[in-house]
Design an enzyme around this catalytic site. Structure first.
Site, PDB file in Angstrom:
ATOM      1  N   SER A 176     -15.620 -11.370   0.108  1.00  0.00           N
ATOM      2  CA  SER A 176     -16.528 -11.381  -1.039  1.00  0.00           C
ATOM      3  C   SER A 176     -16.673 -12.737  -1.715  1.00  0.00           C
ATOM      4  O   SER A 176     -17.659 -12.982  -2.397  1.00  0.00           O
ATOM      5  CB  SER A 176     -16.106 -10.329  -2.056  1.00  0.00           C
ATOM      6  N   HIS A 204     -19.872  -5.741   1.415  1.00  0.00           N
ATOM      7  CA  HIS A 204     -20.915  -6.773   1.428  1.00  0.00           C
ATOM      8  C   HIS A 204     -21.724  -6.809   2.721  1.00  0.00           C
ATOM      9  O   HIS A 204     -22.671  -7.573   2.828  1.00  0.00           O
ATOM     10  CB  HIS A 204     -20.308  -8.159   1.179  1.00  0.00           C
ATOM     11  N   LYS A 236     -24.074  -2.634  -4.104  1.00  0.00           N
ATOM     12  CA  LYS A 236     -24.497  -3.977  -3.698  1.00  0.00           C
ATOM     13  C   LYS A 236     -25.857  -3.885  -3.017  1.00  0.00           C
ATOM     14  O   LYS A 236     -26.849  -3.666  -3.686  1.00  0.00           O
ATOM     15  CB  LYS A 236     -23.383  -4.609  -2.885  1.00  0.00           C
TER      16      LYS A 236
HETATM   17  C1  PLP Z   1     -17.442  -4.808  -4.837  1.00  0.00           C
HETATM   18  C2  PLP Z   1     -16.335  -4.531  -3.890  1.00  0.00           C
HETATM   19  C3  PLP Z   1     -15.550  -3.391  -3.990  1.00  0.00           C
HETATM   20  C4  PLP Z   1     -15.679  -2.442  -5.143  1.00  0.00           C
HETATM   21  O1  PLP Z   1     -16.824  -1.685  -5.046  1.00  0.00           O
HETATM   22  P1  PLP Z   1     -17.463  -1.069  -6.388  1.00  0.00           P
HETATM   23  O2  PLP Z   1     -18.336   0.008  -5.906  1.00  0.00           O
HETATM   24  O3  PLP Z   1     -18.165  -2.177  -7.073  1.00  0.00           O
HETATM   25  O4  PLP Z   1     -16.287  -0.556  -7.186  1.00  0.00           O
HETATM   26  C5  PLP Z   1     -14.604  -3.148  -3.019  1.00  0.00           C
HETATM   27  N1  PLP Z   1     -14.421  -4.020  -2.004  1.00  0.00           N
HETATM   28  C6  PLP Z   1     -15.130  -5.148  -1.885  1.00  0.00           C
HETATM   29  C7  PLP Z   1     -14.880  -6.069  -0.755  1.00  0.00           C
HETATM   30  C8  PLP Z   1     -16.098  -5.448  -2.836  1.00  0.00           C
HETATM   31  O5  PLP Z   1     -16.776  -6.586  -2.763  1.00  0.00           O
END
Ligand code: PLP
Length: 382
Positions: A176, A204, A236
């Site tokens: 990320s 992602h 996302k």
């Molecule tokens: C954003 C993210 C999460 C968390 O997901 P949410 O739905 O925002 O709680 C978990 N793992 C990774 C790699 C992320 O980038």
């Protein structure tokens, strides 16, 4: 307690680590507004520009008329509705897996998987740059955990020799803060050899990578046999909220029965599940979004290198320009803000010490001209 809290906050501030909350005054889009100032937004994970897509807005209006605005209970009590069921089936089909289970968000999905599969005496192996929620899941499990050097399979192999009990290897698919990707097939071979269970968090990659947007696993041709546990999120690229875990019938039934972050929380609003399903349909109907995004990514990488910016190699929407020092990174983000660009200033502990960076996220809702303007601004402040 108050004195202790003040002390810790003061130390945090002195280290240049204080983080503000920005209150935006317009819907999530490539162009946003902060205290009267119009900004080009390069800090959102809305990679396909779906968060304010007119079709999805209309879908949410209609589905909330039909299903209301809240689920009213957890899934196993009386909060599981037809749209949840349809979304789970669609996710399973889309990812080529036996079954899928919805979660309130990705953080809780990761807590759920690791805390329910593992216990004392078991082992979880993490890539050093894994998302905090994976780390926290291992901690909640009370399992032993080892972190291997980022993408370093030799180091992972060494660590595996010290594993005890049941063993899960957990990795982000797309990292990320760096935008690079896990070597999924090599991880899978290692895991099979060591009799470990492999989990990929594709927060992602899902929606962005792969010919149909089914994520990193589709992109590299990895099946359920290669990666028994796939986690993905909807907040996302899909532009909504929530998350899923997909895998075998046994895995999913086990999570349903034993994962506390699944059981003890109110289900996502069913209307949101309906919109997310529509969002998955858009991945196919508007595949131009993925192509346009890939074009912007290639352009940004090429031009950033030409300008001698310290950009990490990345074929994904996440582009990291490393500045190193915390205060300098905050200043750079501030200067960009004055020039009308919203980018993330990412510092430890989110990233390793001395690797503070501007985290630039590209989106299909950007025009080439937006990216060109950002590059020009980066050049000026460099
Ligand atoms: C954003 C993210 C999460 C968390 O997901 P949410 O739905 O925002 O709680 C978990 N793992 C990774 C790699 C992320 O980038």
């Amino acid at each position: 307690m108050e004195a202790f809290l003040r002390h810790r906050l003061a130390t945090h501030r002195q280290a240049g680590l204080m983080r503000p909350t920005r209150t935006l005054q317009r819907a999530q889009h490539a162009h946003t507004q902060l205290e009267q100032q119009g900004l080009r937004n390069f800090s959102s994970n809305d990679y396909l520009g779906l968060a304010s897509h007119p079709k999805l807005i209309r879908c949410l209006q209609e589905s909330s008329t039909q299903w209301g605005v809240g689920a009213g209970a957890s899934h196993l009590v009386s909060g599981h509705f037809q749209p949840h069921h349809e979304l789970e089936q669609a996710i399973a089909a889309f990812t080529g897996r036996s079954r899928a289970l919805l979660f309130s968000n990705g953080y809780m999905a990761n807590l759920a998987v690791l805390s329910s599969l593992l216990g004392k005496g078991d082992t979880v192996l993490h890539d050093r740059l894994n998302h905090a929620s994976l780390l926290d899941g291992g901690v909640l499990a009370g399992a032993r955990f080892f972190r291997y050097r980022h993408l370093d399979l030799d180091h992972l192999q060494q660590r595996l020799q010290r594993a005890t009990g049941h063993c899960v290897i957990a990795s982000d698919g797309v990292f990320s803060m760096d935008g690079d990707v896990a070597p999924v097939l090599a991880l899978s071979a290692l895991a099979r050899h060591a009799n470990a269970y492999l989990m990929i968090d594709d927060a992602h990659g899902f929606g962005v990578l792969g010919a149909r947007g089914a994520g990193l696993l589709e992109h590299v041709g990895a099946t359920q046999e290669h990666v028994p546990i796939l986690m993905g999120t909807f907040g996302k690229a899909l532009g909504t909220a929530g998350a899923f875990v997909a895998g075998s019938d046994t895995l999913i039934e086990y999570l349903r029965q034993f994962a506390r972050p699944y059981i003890y929380t109110t289900a996502l609003p069913p209307a949101l599940a309906a919109v997310t399903l529509e969002s998955i349909n858009l991945l196919e109907q508007e595949s131009w979004r993925r192509r346009h995004l890939q074009h912007l990514i290639a352009y940004f990488q090429h031009e950033a290198r030409r300008l001698a910016l310290n950009v990490l190699p990345s074929q994904t929407a996440i582009q990291a320009v490393i500045l190193g020092e915390n205060t300098r990174t905050v200043q750079a983000a501030q200067q960009l803000l004055q020039k009308g660009f919203l980018v993330g200033a990412i510092r430890p502990p989110t990233v390793p010490k001395n690797s503070a960076r501007l985290r630039i996220t590209l989106s299909a809702s950007h025009q080439l001209e937006d990216v060109q303007a950002l590059l020009a601004a980066l050049r000026q402040i460099a």
